[in-house]
Design a protein around this motif. Structure first.
Motif, mmCIF file in Angstrom:
data_model
loop_
_atom_site.group_PDB
_atom_site.id
_atom_site.type_symbol
_atom_site.label_atom_id
_atom_site.label_comp_id
_atom_site.label_asym_id
_atom_site.label_seq_id
_atom_site.Cartn_x
_atom_site.Cartn_y
_atom_site.Cartn_z
ATOM 1 N N ARG A 59 1.401 -0.082 -6.380
ATOM 2 C CA ARG A 59 2.269 -0.297 -5.214
ATOM 3 C C ARG A 59 3.491 0.591 -5.314
ATOM 4 N NH1 ARG A 59 0.679 -5.469 -3.279
ATOM 5 N NH2 ARG A 59 -0.532 -6.600 -4.852
ATOM 6 N N ASP B 230 -2.352 -5.322 -13.152
ATOM 7 C CA ASP B 230 -3.566 -5.200 -13.956
ATOM 8 C C ASP B 230 -4.811 -5.349 -13.100
ATOM 9 O OD1 ASP B 230 -3.228 -7.782 -13.382
ATOM 10 O OD2 ASP B 230 -3.299 -8.534 -15.434
ATOM 11 N N ASP B 231 -4.641 -5.661 -11.811
ATOM 12 C CA ASP B 231 -5.800 -5.612 -10.932
ATOM 13 C C ASP B 231 -5.994 -4.203 -10.369
ATOM 14 O OD1 ASP B 231 -3.646 -5.491 -9.292
ATOM 15 O OD2 ASP B 231 -4.023 -7.356 -8.237
ATOM 16 N N ARG B 232 -5.284 -3.242 -10.969
ATOM 17 C CA ARG B 232 -5.422 -1.824 -10.621
ATOM 18 C C ARG B 232 -4.880 -1.505 -9.239
ATOM 19 N NH1 ARG B 232 -11.057 -1.832 -12.162
ATOM 20 N NH2 ARG B 232 -11.392 -1.052 -10.072
ATOM 21 N N LEU B 233 -4.000 -2.354 -8.717
ATOM 22 C CA LEU B 233 -3.324 -2.038 -7.467
ATOM 23 C C LEU B 233 -2.005 -1.349 -7.789
ATOM 24 C CD1 LEU B 233 -5.298 -3.137 -5.552
ATOM 25 C CD2 LEU B 233 -3.621 -4.794 -4.739
ATOM 26 N N ALA C 47 -5.790 1.170 -4.354
ATOM 27 C CA ALA C 47 -6.574 0.673 -5.474
ATOM 28 C C ALA C 47 -7.017 1.868 -6.312
ATOM 29 C CB ALA C 47 -7.777 -0.109 -4.967
ATOM 30 N N TRP D 269 0.342 1.222 -0.886
ATOM 31 C CA TRP D 269 -0.416 0.787 -2.067
ATOM 32 C C TRP D 269 -1.801 1.394 -2.021
ATOM 33 C CZ3 TRP D 269 -4.940 -1.981 -1.492
ATOM 34 C CH2 TRP D 269 -5.161 -2.548 -0.231
ATOM 35 N N ASP E 185 5.291 6.935 11.412
ATOM 36 C CA ASP E 185 6.011 6.201 10.372
ATOM 37 C C ASP E 185 7.512 6.415 10.543
ATOM 38 O OD1 ASP E 185 6.761 8.651 9.154
ATOM 39 O OD2 ASP E 185 4.874 8.720 8.078
#
Lengths: 174, 174
Positions: free
Chosen positions: B96, B91-94, B103, B101, B53
């Motif tokens: 970031r 609200d899709d529980r992701l 889940a 990111w 990285d």
DNA sequence: ACCGGTGGTTCACGGGCGTGTAACAGGCGG
DNA sequence: CCGCCTGTTACACGCCCGTGAACCACCGGT
């Protein structure tokens, strides 16, 4: 083999440019303004180098040619990351992602369509079901089976379908 | 002055960590998961290195100490740039954070919500409990267990949950 | 200094269930 | 006829999450 003269180096491609420093300082400036990824070969007597951005790396001469290649690879990867590839699905069911591509089966293509359209975001299982089976999906886990097949089709692409439990699936870079 | 033994190097600060390679491979793994900026000192006989990285750089030994300092400075600047990011929880529980990111599980997402909303500030345990268990929390340490799981989920993200004794928890860059 | 209480962390266990996948069978086109 | 695409079933796996218990650090009182 030790490298002292940069003109003797053959990089893997011509995307990353090698430049001597401080000898070719003006050429370096030009490459910077053009945002070309570049590896600076610092003369043995010169001061340590300070890259101005992430598309610039340096190495002090003399150095092994293999080391130069390794740094060129790193710069190329960064340049690829920076160019922000996004997947694309054509009408002929060809899924492209950067230089990779694959032909999808009809059902796979219908499934992939909302995933590609909302790349990086969660797509609910019901949305996937509606996209894949406009007439209503046939049985309980046929969706999961098709998803599994689509996953396998994406192997080696750099893309992956990740599941968000009880929410749906995300298409993302792996 | 040439450097062959990394233990003799005194970096400008202790934020960037020097690690020998391949000798300290396991330590390198640990630093990567903790997202600690690191400079890999590659043994003279080893293969060229490939950073995983942008918080990782490498240099082959022996090298001038001034060159090591220059690379440490570059890494520190990159780490500072990276630390300006703020986390975001959809609200899709992701969850970031920059390019990273993950889940979250449902309970983890409920817990993370007030922590993200008040990023960098202390959130009391009672607030966390209310957010995580709107119906009233089930047993004594279920909150702590869920916090532990959320911590583990954040490994490698550059985020960390720190506790402020008898006050609560802070979500912050690690 | 000894000790108990509190707050915090981590482990292992187990039930529940959402999810992945192997295997098989029918169908359609070349 | 063969190969690919598709649907179906059955099963196994792994994640999610509550629970109990052990463990550690810290603080205050005696």
């Amino acid at each position: 083999m030790a490298v002292t003269d940069p003109t003797r180096i053959e990089p893997d491609g011509r995307d990353v440019v090698l430049v001597r420093w401080p000898a070719e300082d003006d050429r370096l400036d030009e490459l910077r303004t053009r945002a070309v990824p570049r590896l600076v070969l610092v003369a043995s007597h010169a001061d340590p180098f300070s890259p101005v951005d992430d598309l610039e790396d340096w190495v002090r001469l003399p150095t092994a040619e293999a080391d130069v290649r390794a740094r060129v690879r790193t710069l190329r990867r960064r340049a690829a990351d920076a160019s922000e590839r996004i997947p694309e699905l054509a009408d002929d069911r060809l899924l492209r992602y950067g230089c990779w591509w694959a032909a999808l089966a009809p059902a796979e293509a219908r499934l992939a369509e909302p995933l590609v359209a909302r790349f990086g975001a969660v797509v609910s299982r019901s949305d996937l079901a509606r996209a894949g089976w406009p007439e209503g999906l046939p049985s309980r886990n046929s969706l999961d089976v098709q998803l599994g097949r689509l996953r396998r089709r994406l192997e080696g692409s750099g893309l992956a379908i990740r599941t968000v439990r009880s929410r749906g699936c995300v298409l993302a870079a792996s």
